[in-house]
Design an enzyme around this catalytic site. Structure first.
Site, mmCIF file in Angstrom:
data_model
loop_
_atom_site.group_PDB
_atom_site.id
_atom_site.type_symbol
_atom_site.label_atom_id
_atom_site.label_comp_id
_atom_site.label_asym_id
_atom_site.label_seq_id
_atom_site.Cartn_x
_atom_site.Cartn_y
_atom_site.Cartn_z
ATOM 1 N N GLU A 37 57.392 78.341 48.726
ATOM 2 C CA GLU A 37 56.342 77.556 49.626
ATOM 3 C C GLU A 37 56.669 76.129 49.696
ATOM 4 O O GLU A 37 55.587 75.387 49.957
ATOM 5 C CB GLU A 37 54.959 77.986 49.383
ATOM 6 C CG GLU A 37 54.482 77.497 48.037
ATOM 7 C CD GLU A 37 54.796 78.285 46.883
ATOM 8 O OE1 GLU A 37 54.204 78.020 45.500
ATOM 9 O OE2 GLU A 37 55.514 79.304 46.932
ATOM 10 N N ASN B 81 49.090 85.144 48.370
ATOM 11 C CA ASN B 81 49.974 86.301 48.106
ATOM 12 C C ASN B 81 49.227 87.424 47.410
ATOM 13 O O ASN B 81 49.133 88.456 47.612
ATOM 14 C CB ASN B 81 51.155 85.857 47.526
ATOM 15 C CG ASN B 81 52.289 85.553 48.557
ATOM 16 O OD1 ASN B 81 52.078 85.895 49.734
ATOM 17 N ND2 ASN B 81 53.132 84.520 48.101
#
Length: 172
Positions: A88, A53
């Site tokens: 995640e 990210n």
């Protein structure tokens, strides 16, 4: 019907969400114990996902999560229940599955994720850490805690690995 789907499904990955599997788990745990059937779970955490990210942006990270989810769905059995636990982290419940078979499933996933060509323009590797536990004489919350602690151990031991929890005493 649409509201029920939205309440039970992770909006990004389109798999079950944490709330849905928590309710289901209570019921399946009771049935499994009554019928003396093995039941295992696999906790999965994508290693260093924050780097994906931070390096490529959250939109790219979302694309990775969608493709990651689709990959795992192809590797598990129809009887397995796959859900996004948060961020995640993912969880797979494996009914009628002992520890050895659950570890085999986790290893197949680990190997596929690690060696997969992700097909994105940006170059990066993706690995996962796994915690696996089989239901013992315990609550479903205890089972989740054991698998989570095994996952934490996998991360502490270097990531991209599978750790197992054989019993409750191991992690007290």
């Amino acid at each position: 019907m649409k509201f029920e789907y939205l309440a039970c499904t992770d909006s990004l990955t389109r798999i079950r969400n944490r709330h849905t599997v928590t309710e289901w788990l209570e019921e399946i745990t009771i049935q499994t114990k009554l019928n003396n059937i093995p039941f295992s779970m696999i906790f999965i955490d994508i290693d260093h996902f924050k780097v994906v990210n931070d390096t490529h942006g959250h939109s790219f990270g979302d694309e990775v999560l969608v493709k990651f989810t689709a990959t795992i769905e192809m590797l598990i059995r129809r009887s397995d229940v796959f859900a996004r636990w948060g961020g995640e982290e993912f969880i797979i419940f494996c009914p009628e599955t002992n520890m050895g078979a659950a570890v085999d499933i986790a290893e197949r996933i680990r190997d596929t994720i690690m060696t997969k060509e992700w097909g994105f323009d940006k170059q990066f590797n993706l690995t996962c850490s796994f915690g696996v536990a089989e239901l013992a004489d315990e609550s479903c919350d205890d089972l989740i805690k054991r698998a989570d602690l095994a996952l934490l151990k996998a991360k502490k031991m270097g990531r991209n690995r599978i750790e197992i929890s054989w019993d409750r005493q191991q992690y007290k």
